[in-house]
Design a protein around this motif. Sequence first.
Motif, PDB file in Angstrom:
ATOM      1  N   LEU A  94      12.722 -38.426   4.948  1.00 26.55           N
ATOM      2  CA  LEU A  94      12.605 -39.972   4.634  1.00 26.55           C
ATOM      3  C   LEU A  94      12.483 -40.585   6.403  1.00 26.55           C
ATOM      4  N   SER A  95      11.561 -41.394   6.378  1.00 28.54           N
ATOM      5  CA  SER A  95      11.412 -41.993   7.690  1.00 28.54           C
ATOM      6  C   SER A  95      11.355 -43.482   7.723  1.00 28.54           C
ATOM      7  N   LEU A  96      11.624 -43.991   8.959  1.00 32.41           N
ATOM      8  CA  LEU A  96      11.643 -45.461   9.238  1.00 32.41           C
ATOM      9  C   LEU A  96      10.933 -46.069  10.331  1.00 32.41           C
ATOM     10  N   LEU A  97       9.748 -46.518  10.356  1.00 31.13           N
ATOM     11  CA  LEU A  97       8.660 -46.550  11.343  1.00 31.13           C
ATOM     12  C   LEU A  97       8.622 -48.127  11.809  1.00 31.13           C
ATOM     13  N   PRO A  98       8.892 -48.493  12.698  1.00 29.81           N
ATOM     14  CA  PRO A  98       8.270 -49.725  13.296  1.00 29.81           C
ATOM     15  C   PRO A  98       6.870 -49.399  13.847  1.00 29.81           C
ATOM     16  N   GLN A  99       5.961 -50.318  13.216  1.00 30.47           N
ATOM     17  CA  GLN A  99       4.411 -50.246  13.801  1.00 30.47           C
ATOM     18  C   GLN A  99       4.114 -51.805  14.467  1.00 30.47           C
ATOM     19  N   TYR A 100       3.019 -51.288  15.427  1.00 30.71           N
ATOM     20  CA  TYR A 100       2.559 -52.454  16.283  1.00 30.71           C
ATOM     21  C   TYR A 100       1.096 -52.434  16.175  1.00 30.71           C
ATOM     22  N   ARG A 101       0.530 -53.524  15.691  1.00 28.88           N
ATOM     23  CA  ARG A 101      -1.055 -53.810  15.813  1.00 28.88           C
ATOM     24  C   ARG A 101      -1.475 -54.209  17.174  1.00 28.88           C
ATOM     25  N   PHE A 102      -2.061 -53.222  17.870  1.00 26.24           N
ATOM     26  CA  PHE A 102      -2.514 -53.305  19.307  1.00 26.24           C
ATOM     27  C   PHE A 102      -4.167 -53.806  19.162  1.00 26.24           C
ATOM     28  N   ALA A 103      -4.751 -53.548  18.279  1.00 28.18           N
ATOM     29  CA  ALA A 103      -6.013 -53.873  18.151  1.00 28.18           C
ATOM     30  C   ALA A 103      -6.530 -54.084  16.473  1.00 28.18           C
ATOM     31  N   ASP A 104      -7.744 -54.627  16.291  1.00 30.25           N
ATOM     32  CA  ASP A 104      -8.136 -55.137  14.888  1.00 30.25           C
ATOM     33  C   ASP A 104      -7.798 -53.741  14.024  1.00 30.25           C
ATOM     34  N   ARG A 105      -7.294 -53.628  13.115  1.00 28.97           N
ATOM     35  CA  ARG A 105      -7.071 -52.693  12.081  1.00 28.97           C
ATOM     36  C   ARG A 105      -6.461 -51.332  12.754  1.00 28.97           C
ATOM     37  N   PHE A 106      -5.915 -51.320  14.006  1.00 26.35           N
ATOM     38  CA  PHE A 106      -5.431 -50.104  14.516  1.00 26.35           C
ATOM     39  C   PHE A 106      -3.761 -50.761  15.031  1.00 26.35           C
ATOM     40  N   TRP A 107      -3.008 -49.589  14.575  1.00 29.54           N
ATOM     41  CA  TRP A 107      -1.487 -49.659  14.568  1.00 29.54           C
ATOM     42  C   TRP A 107      -0.847 -48.536  15.289  1.00 29.54           C
ATOM     43  N   ILE A 108       0.073 -48.567  16.108  1.00 31.24           N
ATOM     44  CA  ILE A 108       0.830 -47.419  16.717  1.00 31.24           C
ATOM     45  C   ILE A 108       2.159 -47.395  15.957  1.00 31.24           C
ATOM     46  N   GLU A 109       2.887 -46.393  15.883  1.00 30.01           N
ATOM     47  CA  GLU A 109       4.254 -46.338  15.115  1.00 30.01           C
ATOM     48  C   GLU A 109       5.066 -45.219  16.277  1.00 30.01           C
ATOM     49  N   PHE A 110       6.400 -45.529  15.647  1.00 35.93           N
ATOM     50  CA  PHE A 110       7.426 -44.534  16.609  1.00 35.93           C
ATOM     51  C   PHE A 110       8.657 -44.874  15.837  1.00 35.93           C
ATOM     52  N   GLY A 111       9.414 -43.813  15.279  1.00 36.06           N
ATOM     53  CA  GLY A 111      10.726 -43.874  14.825  1.00 36.06           C
ATOM     54  C   GLY A 111      11.229 -42.634  14.396  1.00 36.06           C
ATOM     55  N   PRO A 112      12.405 -42.864  13.828  1.00 35.62           N
ATOM     56  CA  PRO A 112      12.959 -41.400  13.262  1.00 35.62           C
ATOM     57  C   PRO A 112      12.888 -40.818  11.948  1.00 35.62           C
ATOM     58  N   GLU A 113      12.958 -39.703  11.848  1.00 35.66           N
ATOM     59  CA  GLU A 113      12.736 -39.138  10.236  1.00 35.66           C
ATOM     60  C   GLU A 113      13.861 -38.054  10.096  1.00 35.66           C
ATOM     61  N   LEU A 114      14.140 -38.172   8.918  1.00 31.64           N
ATOM     62  CA  LEU A 114      15.435 -37.230   8.509  1.00 31.64           C
ATOM     63  C   LEU A 114      15.078 -36.416   7.256  1.00 31.64           C
ATOM     64  N   GLY A 115      14.767 -34.965   7.365  1.00 36.56           N
ATOM     65  CA  GLY A 115      14.403 -34.265   6.469  1.00 36.56           C
ATOM     66  C   GLY A 115      15.612 -33.198   5.927  1.00 36.56           C
TER      67      GLY A 115
END
Length: 203
Positions: A94-115
Motif C-alpha cells: 500500500l502506498s500514499l504518494l503526493p504528486q505535483y504537476r510540473f508540466a502539461d500532463r506530467f506529474w512527479i511523485e514521492f511518498g512511502p510504501e508499506l509492503g
Amino acid sequence: MKHTCTLLFLLTCSSISFAQILYGLKGGVHLSDIAITNYINPDVEEDYSLKAGIHGGIFLSADVAEKVRLSSELQYSKRGVNAIENINLHYISLSLLPQYRFADRFWIEFGPELGYLVSATSKYGNVSNVWNNKLDIGLDAGVQTEVSDKITVGIRYYAGFSSVIDAGESRDINNNPTGETIKYQNTALQLSIYFTIGRKDFE
C-alpha cells in the motif's frame, strides 16, 4: 478490495477538500534487486543480479489543488533477486504518494510504501524461514505522463529501508566480522500503465 482502498485513502486524507477523485487499475513490469549493506565481502553482492517481475492492482487519486494531488495504490508485486537460489518475494503493498504537476500532463511523485510479504520461494521451495521479515517499508519516487484521459504511463524507483532478512538472523548467517547488522533491502525500477475507469467531480 476497491472499497477497502477507497475507505483507507479517504480516512487518511479526511481533512482535505477534493476537487476530483479518479480510480482505476494499474499493472506493469519491473526490475528488482536486493541491496546488501554493512557487509565487507563484495563477492556476495556480485552473485546478485536484477530480476524481472510483475505488479498490478488498483489506484485512487484525488486533486487537492490546481497542480497537486494525492494518490494511493494497493497492489501485488513479485520482487526478489537472481541469486543462486533465484529468490522470489511476493508482496501486497500500500502506498500514499503526493504528486505535483510540473508540466502539461506530467506529474512527479514521492511518498512511502508499506509492503507485506505473503510468501518467499526459490527453486528449492519455501524459503520463508530465511527471508523472514514480513513488513517492508520504503520510499517511492517517480514521474507519470497522461497519454489520454483514460491512460497514464509511469516510471518509478522503490528503495526499501527494512531488511527482508531479520536483523538477528542476518548477522548470524553471514558472521559479519564488524559486528554491524547486515541489511538486505529491496529495490525496484517499475514501469506501469494506469487505466482510469471512473471519476467523481465535487465542484
